[in-house]
Design an enzyme around this catalytic site. Structure first.
Site, mmCIF file in Angstrom:
data_model
loop_
_atom_site.group_PDB
_atom_site.id
_atom_site.type_symbol
_atom_site.label_atom_id
_atom_site.label_comp_id
_atom_site.label_asym_id
_atom_site.label_seq_id
_atom_site.Cartn_x
_atom_site.Cartn_y
_atom_site.Cartn_z
ATOM 1 N N LYS A 65 38.687 41.505 39.274
ATOM 2 C CA LYS A 65 37.250 41.318 39.519
ATOM 3 C C LYS A 65 37.059 40.093 40.420
ATOM 4 O O LYS A 65 36.626 39.026 39.984
ATOM 5 C CB LYS A 65 36.506 41.167 38.193
ATOM 6 N N ARG A 123 39.059 39.975 30.068
ATOM 7 C CA ARG A 123 39.165 40.525 31.425
ATOM 8 C C ARG A 123 39.089 39.414 32.461
ATOM 9 O O ARG A 123 39.803 39.434 33.474
ATOM 10 C CB ARG A 123 38.074 41.568 31.668
ATOM 11 N N GLU A 177 35.148 54.643 42.020
ATOM 12 C CA GLU A 177 34.055 54.048 41.244
ATOM 13 C C GLU A 177 32.866 53.850 42.170
ATOM 14 O O GLU A 177 32.880 54.302 43.312
ATOM 15 C CB GLU A 177 34.503 52.723 40.619
ATOM 16 N N TYR A 211 35.417 36.668 38.758
ATOM 17 C CA TYR A 211 34.212 36.482 37.951
ATOM 18 C C TYR A 211 34.144 37.517 36.845
ATOM 19 O O TYR A 211 34.913 38.485 36.814
ATOM 20 C CB TYR A 211 32.959 36.583 38.819
ATOM 21 N N HIS A 221 45.116 28.309 54.002
ATOM 22 C CA HIS A 221 45.341 29.600 53.368
ATOM 23 C C HIS A 221 46.247 29.488 52.143
ATOM 24 O O HIS A 221 46.081 30.236 51.182
ATOM 25 C CB HIS A 221 45.947 30.585 54.372
ATOM 26 N N LEU A 275 37.916 49.001 38.636
ATOM 27 C CA LEU A 275 37.808 47.924 37.668
ATOM 28 C C LEU A 275 37.750 48.540 36.269
ATOM 29 O O LEU A 275 36.997 49.494 36.049
ATOM 30 C CB LEU A 275 36.542 47.106 37.916
ATOM 31 N N ARG A 285 40.432 23.241 54.027
ATOM 32 C CA ARG A 285 40.723 24.663 54.261
ATOM 33 C C ARG A 285 42.184 24.880 54.641
ATOM 34 O O ARG A 285 42.689 24.327 55.612
ATOM 35 C CB ARG A 285 39.818 25.213 55.364
#
Length: 281
Positions: free
Chosen positions: A143, A52, A176, A33, A102, A200, A100
């Site tokens: 992110k 980014r 961070e 995101y 993996h 990040l 579902r």
């Protein structure tokens, strides 16, 4: 509109939106995101955020369903539909939809967008911090949507009457915060952790570095420790929604307050840049 959501071509108020249960976000949090503020119909630092966003997706082999120009145009069109003039613009892409498994779902990802009212503010009010070991994985430069450690840390800060949590790794290296970057001023120098895989690469962090160069404040992108954090002249917490905050307390101990003039110059510079870039025409 007061709020606005988007999912693969469908629009609506956020509480009216729905997604398929087989979106991989439901099973694995499989996605990335980005987000940032908008004001007076202008999305701040949009190109940096989109770059980014696409970089995060590329590092996880997620196929983007739109191009950068298409996403930029879509975000702007959605901002233009909003009633409020100060907004938070959030967007994410998940790997796709499927039973579902993996192993990766093939094909383009699913694009989500959320726009809500939010005011940046002047960042004059100092904040309180706590510290906590950094138990996150080793891809903090991406992110991703996998934010459980940050959520837990944020809740601990809230219960302690604080606004953020500072993470540190073995050897007491500061990385961070739970949802921000953290930097320090010491002996007239701006010191911030390097953009390796442990942090990040924050957009607000980058704008602080730019402001330092304009103000002729030396910049050092090097690791620093908890001991150096507590001993700093000033502690700066930055994010896309809180561009430059000063910390006054960590773990109940007073900190900073030793370089107020330089701190204020930095805060004023980044706020002025934001307000100028998003000024009404």
């Amino acid at each position: 509109m007061k709020t606005l959501g988007y999912y693969n071509g469908k629009y609506g108020e956020l509480d009216e939106m729905s997604i398929p249960m087989n979106d991989r976000v439901c099973w694995f949090g499989d996605g990335v995101y980005d987000a940032g503020p908008a004001r007076n119909g202008k999305i701040f630092a949009i190109d940096e955020h989109i770059d980014r966003f696409f970089n995060s997706a590329g590092l996880l082999d997620i196929v983007m369903p739109v191009t950068k120009p298409e996403l930029k145009q879509l975000l702007q069109e959605m901002v233009d539909k909003m009633d409020d003039t100060e907004l938070f613009v959030y967007y994410q892409v998940t790997r796709g939809t499927g039973i579902r498994n993996h192993a990766y779902t093939e094909g383009a990802g699913n694009l989500w967008i959320m726009i809500i009212p939010q005011v940046i503010g002047d960042c004059k009010e100092p904040i309180k911090l706590i510290t906590q070991p950094d138990t996150r994985f080793l891809h903090c430069n991406i992110k991703t949507l996998n934010l459980i450690p940050s959520c837990v840390a944020s809740e601990k800060a809230k219960k302690a009457g604080c606004q953020e949590t500072v993470f540190y790794r073995p050897g007491n290296r500061v990385t961070e915060c739970a949802h921000s970057n953290v930097s320090i001023l010491k002996d007239g120098k701006f010191i911030t952790a390097p953009t390796d895989n442990l942090i990040l690469p924050g957009i607000a962090r980058a704008h602080l570095i730019q402001a330092c160069k304009k103000l002729e404040i030396p910049v050092s992108e090097t690791p620093y420790t908890l001991e150096e954090l507590f001993d700093a002249d000033e502690i700066i917490v930055s994010s896309s929604s809180k561009l430059c905050l000063r910390a006054c307390e960590i773990d109940g101990k007073p900190v900073g307050g030793k370089d107020a003039e330089r701190m204020e110059k930095l805060r004023a510079a980044v706020i002025e840049e934001f307000e100028s870039a998003t000024a009404a025409q």
